[in-house]
Enzyme design. Structure first.
Site, short mmCIF file in Angstrom:
data_model
loop_
_atom_site.label_atom_id
_atom_site.label_comp_id
_atom_site.label_asym_id
_atom_site.label_seq_id
_atom_site.Cartn_x
_atom_site.Cartn_y
_atom_site.Cartn_z
N CYS A 106 30.13 -36.59 -9.82
CA CYS A 106 30.63 -35.32 -9.29
C CYS A 106 31.92 -34.87 -9.96
O CYS A 106 32.20 -33.67 -10.05
CB CYS A 106 30.81 -35.38 -7.78
SG CYS A 106 31.93 -36.68 -7.22
N ASP A 193 29.27 -27.01 -6.15
CA ASP A 193 29.05 -28.42 -5.86
C ASP A 193 27.58 -28.70 -6.15
O ASP A 193 26.69 -28.19 -5.48
CB ASP A 193 29.38 -28.69 -4.39
CG ASP A 193 29.11 -30.13 -3.95
OD1 ASP A 193 28.51 -30.90 -4.73
OD2 ASP A 193 29.49 -30.47 -2.82
#
Length: 242
Positions: A106, A193
């Site tokens: 991430c 995201d």
């Protein structure tokens, strides 16, 4: 402070999903990674020391994106999924977005989202320019597959994960923290995201830094006892640029 996501299983054998070593919330490590990949040396990441106006005034301009690191517990994850689903039909087609299929990637995902949405403002060459060129007309899922196949980005991520100030956890670690990027596209503020199905549209934006700071403050307020476990990094002029 390292961050990742453990929703994917580890492994590099055929049929298994990839896991990367979590990336530390370190502008220095991020800058080494993106500069190795071809981002202009005059652009880079730097710490944002606070979200109040007097501290935001210390952030070097222009700011092209913010990267937000925060604890991701199940309740927070479910709320974000619902918010992304509700925002799916309000996303400009010009937002550069990709899904995350690599566990604990991430940090690099947030970096790719930040840079991907300011390619018109930051000179990008080398391996990263080639990645964006190949990804230009792909779907978010196909971009994820392209990232899985990119040895150059994987190797640069791995090197940066090893260059942090703290020892990196193993690739399959169950890491609490997670990254998201905030960018402005076509006059709106978006939260990106790759673990979500869609970007989140936070509405009109004329000042990315202050508008993103307000959105991040709301995120922090919702974290309750976890509110101190966050950090914010800005993409703009490199910290050592003249």
């Amino acid at each position: 402070m390292s961050a990742g996501d453990s929703s994917s299983t580890a492994g590099q054998q055929a049929g298994e999903k990839l896991h990367w070593v979590p990336l530390e919330s370190s502008p220095e490590a991020m800058n080494k990674m993106v500069h190795r990949l071809g981002v202009d040396q005059l652009a880079g990441f730097s710490d944002v020391w606070g979200l109040d106006d007097e501290l935001l005034a210390m952030v070097a301009q222009p700011v092209h994106a913010l990267v937000f690191l925060f604890p991701l517990r199940n309740a927070t994850r479910e709320a974000r999924m619902a918010e992304a689903a509700a925002a799916a039909n309000t996303v400009s087609p010009n937002v550069w977005f990709m899904r995350q299929t690599i566990g604990n990637a991430c940090g690099t995902m947030a970096v790719l989202h930040a840079l991907g949405n300011c390619q018109d403002r930051i000179p990008i060459g080398g391996e990263l320019a080639a990645f964006y060129a190949q990804a230009k007309d792909l779907s978010p899922r196909d971009r994820a597959a392209l990232l899985e196949a990119s040895s150059a980005i994987a190797e640069s991520h791995s090197a940066s994960a090893a260059e942090g100030q703290t020892a990196a956890p193993p690739p399959d670690a169950d890491v609490l923290h997670h990254y998201a990027a905030f960018v402005a596209v076509d006059g709106c503020l978006y939260e990106l995201d790759g673990m979500l199905a869609s970007p989140i549209n936070h509405g009109p934006s004329a000042d990315l830094l202050h508008d993103a700071a307000r959105a991040i403050k709301k995120r922090i307020e919702a974290l309750g006892d976890d509110a101190e476990m966050v950090s914010v990094i800005a993409l703009g002029p490199a910290p050592d640029a003249d």
